[in-house]
Design a protein around this motif. Structure first.
Motif, PDB file in Angstrom:
ATOM      1  N   LEU A 111       0.828  -1.216   0.000  1.00 34.86           N
ATOM      2  CA  LEU A 111       0.000   0.000   0.000  1.00 34.86           C
ATOM      3  C   LEU A 111       0.860   1.263   0.000  1.00 34.86           C
ATOM      4  O   LEU A 111       0.541   2.243  -0.673  1.00 34.86           O
ATOM      5  CB  LEU A 111      -0.915   0.003   1.230  1.00 34.86           C
ATOM      6  N   VAL A 112       1.957   1.237   0.753  1.00 35.18           N
ATOM      7  CA  VAL A 112       2.837   2.414   0.793  1.00 35.18           C
ATOM      8  C   VAL A 112       3.448   2.647  -0.584  1.00 35.18           C
ATOM      9  O   VAL A 112       3.524   3.795  -1.065  1.00 35.18           O
ATOM     10  CB  VAL A 112       3.931   2.232   1.862  1.00 35.18           C
ATOM     11  N   VAL A 113       3.881   1.562  -1.241  1.00 30.72           N
ATOM     12  CA  VAL A 113       4.427   1.690  -2.597  1.00 30.72           C
ATOM     13  C   VAL A 113       3.363   2.216  -3.556  1.00 30.72           C
ATOM     14  O   VAL A 113       3.625   3.099  -4.387  1.00 30.72           O
ATOM     15  CB  VAL A 113       4.969   0.328  -3.083  1.00 30.72           C
ATOM     16  N   GLN A 114       2.152   1.710  -3.415  1.00 31.99           N
ATOM     17  CA  GLN A 114       1.068   2.154  -4.289  1.00 31.99           C
ATOM     18  C   GLN A 114       0.756   3.629  -4.082  1.00 31.99           C
ATOM     19  O   GLN A 114       0.476   4.362  -5.039  1.00 31.99           O
ATOM     20  CB  GLN A 114      -0.177   1.298  -4.019  1.00 31.99           C
ATOM     21  N   LEU A 115       0.818   4.074  -2.837  1.00 34.37           N
ATOM     22  CA  LEU A 115       0.584   5.484  -2.562  1.00 34.37           C
ATOM     23  C   LEU A 115       1.664   6.346  -3.217  1.00 34.37           C
ATOM     24  O   LEU A 115       1.372   7.382  -3.828  1.00 34.37           O
ATOM     25  CB  LEU A 115       0.555   5.719  -1.054  1.00 34.37           C
ATOM     26  N   GLU A 129      -8.457  12.385  -3.836  1.00 31.70           N
ATOM     27  CA  GLU A 129      -9.310  11.419  -3.133  1.00 31.70           C
ATOM     28  C   GLU A 129      -8.717  10.012  -3.199  1.00 31.70           C
ATOM     29  O   GLU A 129      -8.805   9.242  -2.240  1.00 31.70           O
ATOM     30  CB  GLU A 129     -10.717  11.447  -3.727  1.00 31.70           C
ATOM     31  N   ARG A 130      -8.109   9.688  -4.332  1.00 36.27           N
ATOM     32  CA  ARG A 130      -7.464   8.378  -4.457  1.00 36.27           C
ATOM     33  C   ARG A 130      -6.305   8.271  -3.469  1.00 36.27           C
ATOM     34  O   ARG A 130      -6.132   7.243  -2.790  1.00 36.27           O
ATOM     35  CB  ARG A 130      -6.963   8.196  -5.895  1.00 36.27           C
ATOM     36  N   LEU A 167      -5.933   5.747  -0.194  1.00 32.59           N
ATOM     37  CA  LEU A 167      -4.790   4.865   0.046  1.00 32.59           C
ATOM     38  C   LEU A 167      -4.166   5.134   1.413  1.00 32.59           C
ATOM     39  O   LEU A 167      -3.767   4.203   2.123  1.00 32.59           O
ATOM     40  CB  LEU A 167      -3.750   5.054  -1.056  1.00 32.59           C
ATOM     41  N   ARG A 168      -4.065   6.422   1.779  1.00 34.34           N
ATOM     42  CA  ARG A 168      -3.521   6.752   3.103  1.00 34.34           C
ATOM     43  C   ARG A 168      -4.408   6.176   4.195  1.00 34.34           C
ATOM     44  O   ARG A 168      -3.911   5.621   5.192  1.00 34.34           O
ATOM     45  CB  ARG A 168      -3.406   8.265   3.263  1.00 34.34           C
ATOM     46  N   ASP A 169      -5.722   6.297   4.047  1.00 37.13           N
ATOM     47  CA  ASP A 169      -6.643   5.710   5.034  1.00 37.13           C
ATOM     48  C   ASP A 169      -6.453   4.200   5.124  1.00 37.13           C
ATOM     49  O   ASP A 169      -6.525   3.619   6.216  1.00 37.13           O
ATOM     50  CB  ASP A 169      -8.088   6.031   4.662  1.00 37.13           C
TER      51      ASP A 169
END
Length: 684
Positions: free
Chosen positions: A63-67, A89-90, A94-96
């Motif tokens: 998720l961190v990489v995706q963010l 918003e995307r 991802l942060r949430d």
């Protein structure tokens, strides 16, 4: 001419730039999110398997990489309000997800607070880079790059403990804490911690604290919550379900809906339990099958039972509490449609969990196992077994976590009370679970129990002489909790005949004496359970033999009280001795009500002698030497009867424990006021 065209293009671009107010509106949500405090602080005590931890850790890393990739891939037109809004918003979503996943892992042993803080620092820098781009003078340029290569990987955390997380949760490395139905047994935890209650409570409360659940005052509820969550293959998912449902129950503005819904769950608890046990049997049959087809069909049957039982009920509970309106639970397909329409957390997990075609195919006998391709074939598609397995694991976690949340919320209404258990005590666990747990709190290891019959049957792993009175105490609790049962039988695993068989009527006669003893003594004198003992002896002794036996036990308890007293009786010592003799008077009187006149002579003799001794004691004033009682004729007769009639076994056919293995030998003392709610006697 060329200069005029160039100026025109510049003017056109300037007109397309977003005004400052629009840019502020776009970044407002980022600033709000970054200002929101996060709670990663400990403790982090819950054990978790390596596989379960790695599953979530890899997702968190990804998720961190995706963010980062999303931040570095802005829309083509950074001057388009809608494009930028969608991009932000995307990123916020991802942060949430990063935060939610980290918080889901937070209660567990491998969580690292410093690593979580460093991760969020980098995540927030990524978000700051976006705000600088959108709000700055050059907001048509991509955000500055934020390097995440230095971040420690969550999946690289070393998970070295090979022991079962469930056992480690209670510090019991070698103890099997599941019963013969493959369900977590709180009774086994209690038996392992017999007379070591403080240590057990330390384990339990630390885990509840890790999950940020309240320190419930009922030890059975606390142990059950921890055990149910740790029993799930996906313990992290089970914790998430418990956290989500408990907070929803706690925060809803319509508590009438909550009470109605929980009342419904209380009524159908036996059905939910049977659904769970039948699912367990199907999963067990699947794991023991020798061919793929049999294994697959057993597994899908267990999956369907989970869906139709706990998933349907707990999923509907979550929906109704959120909607602040209660109605009878619908069919599973309708539930899925309602939940998906609601959106939110439950929709995210319940949607993939309920494989409608698999469930319908199994229910309607139209599901086929294609062994050549190793897939399930429904009426319209094929489904690989791995997908069903993931759905079943998720369903199991959701069911166990929801069960824990409901138990925790109910326990908030418990009112502590002294004395033995009472049926239908608000906030307590199901009657059968409480009944079984009392064997554990009395040092007996239950392997199987069934209270859903006129004759209740409880099987324990071992039974010797020092277990007899603790077992009678457990049976008295059982009778109070399941008064519809007419007889209770206790078996030892591997032995065909019952070691104790006692009627509900005999337990009822014993109950009033026991209640008084609970109020007076720190541990139970041997004569406390004489009426139940007399009834149980009838299986192997004649009426005359049984009367002589309980008469000798009463005599033995009288002498234990007198000879175990200090040589000089102070006020408390004398008070204790008086109460112990009073107990013998009461229990022999209760026994006499069950003995026919032709056999009651021996017991009448003991009863009369105890009354005389009680009268002698009432004339003594402390401090006084105990040997004064030896000068009385009544005590001399008691000693003569002890020599003439005994010794007799506490119960026929029960092995006598050797002194080294006889357990703790705590003589009765007067119960202090602050001890009246002590765990061994508390209503659980």
């Amino acid at each position: 001419m060329g200069d005029r065209l160039k100026v025109g293009r510049v003017e056109k671009n300037r007109k397309s730039l977003l005004p400052g107010s629009a840019r502020g509106r776009l970044t407002e949500k980022i600033h709000t999110a970054l200002a929101r405090p996060l709670g990663f602080s400990g403790p982090h005590t819950l054990p978790v398997s390596q596989e379960n931890w790695q599953q979530y850790a890899r997702s968190l890393d990804a998720l961190v990489v995706q963010l980062q990739q999303t931040v570095e891939d802005p829309p083509e037109d950074l001057n388009s309000f809608e494009s930028v809004r969608f991009w932000i918003e995307r990123m916020l979503s991802l942060r949430d997800s990063v935060i939610s996943l980290a918080l889901a892992m937070r209660p567990f042993e491998y969580f690292r607070e410093k690593q979580a803080e460093e991760m969020m620092s980098v995540v927030n820098r990524l978000m700051f880079a976006v705000t600088e781009t959108v709000e700055g003078d050059h907001h048509d340029c991509p955000p500055a790059r934020v390097d995440i290569s230095t971040l420690a990987s969550w999946s690289a955390i070393e998970c070295t403990n090979p022991l079962s997380p469930l056992r480690r949760a209670f510090g019991l490395g070698s103890e099997d804490l599941n019963d013969e139905n493959r369900e977590f047994s709180p009774a086994r935890v209690f038996s392992a911690y017999y007379l070591k209650n403080h240590k057990l409570l330390q384990h339990t409360l630390s885990h509840l604290h890790s999950m940020r659940l309240p320190a419930v005052i009922d030890p059975l509820v606390g142990v059950s919550i921890v055990g149910w969550i740790e029993s799930a293959s996906d313990a992290i998912g089970a914790y998430c379900a418990a956290d989500a449902l408990f907070n929803r129950l706690l925060s809803t503005s319509n508590q009438d809906v909550v009470m109605t819904a929980l009342g419904h769950l209380g009524e159908i608890e036996p059905r939910l339990r049977q659904s769970r046990l039948r699912a367990n049997r199907s999963f067990a049959a699947s794991s023991q099958a020798t061919d793929l087809e049999t294994a697959a069909m057993h597994f899908v049957e267990g999956y369907k039972r989970l869906l139709e039982g706990p998933i349907r009920q707990y999923g509907w509970l979550y929906h109704c509490v959120g909607a602040r309106n209660w109605a009878a639970p619908p069919m599973l397909t309708s539930l899925r449609e309602v939940v998906l329409k609601d959106g939110g957390w439950l929709a995210e997990i319940l949607g993939p969990m309920i494989l409608t075609e698999i469930r319908n195919g199994e229910a309607h006998e139209s599901l086929l196992w294609d062994g050549l391709n190793e897939v399930f074939v429904t009426e319209s598609s094929t489904v690989v077994p791995a997908r069903v397995h993931v759905a079943a694991v998720n369903a199991d976690a959701f069911a166990r976590g929801s069960q824990a949340a409901v138990a925790c919320f109910r326990a908030l209404s418990i009112q502590p009370r002294a004395g033995g258990p009472v049926a239908f005590d608000p906030g307590r666990s199901a009657a059968w679970l409480r009944a079984e747990a009392h064997f554990g709190t009395n040092g007996l290891r239950v392997t199987k129990s069934n209270f859903n019959s006129k004759t209740a049957r409880i099987t324990v792993s071992h039974f010797v002489s020092h277990n007899i009175n603790p077992c009678f105490q457990a049976l008295l609790c059982c009778h109070a909790l399941v008064p519809e049962v007419s007889r209770f039988e206790v078996y030892v695993k591997g032995r065909a005949d019952a070691v104790i068989s006692v009627s509900a009527e005999a337990l009822k006669r014993t109950h009033s004496v026991w209640e008084r003893a609970l109020d007076m003594f720190s541990s139970m004198p041997l004569s406390t359970f004489l009426p139940a003992n007399f009834d149980a002896r009838g299986a192997s002794e004649s009426p005359a033999e049984a009367v002589r036996s309980v008469a000798w036990i009463a005599v033995d308890d009288l002498l234990d009280a007198i000879d175990g007293s200090p040589r000089i009786l102070d006020g408390e010592d004398l008070n204790l001795l008086v109460k112990r003799v009073e107990l013998v008077v009461s229990t022999t009187d209760k026994c006499l009500s069950d003995v026919s006149a032709q056999f009651n002579l021996d017991l009448c003799t003991v009863h009369s002698l105890a009354e005389i001794l009680l009268e002698e004691l009432s004339g003594l004033r402390p401090p006084t030497p105990v040997f004064l009682l030896d000068e009385t004729k009544a005590l001399d007769e008691v000693r003569g009867l002890w020599d003439a009639w005994g010794p007799v076994p506490r119960l026929p056919g029960i092995a006598v424990a050797s002194p080294a293995n006889s357990g703790h030998n705590y003589g009765p003392t007067l119960r202090q006021e602050e001890d009246r709610l002590e765990l061994r006697w508390r209503t659980i």
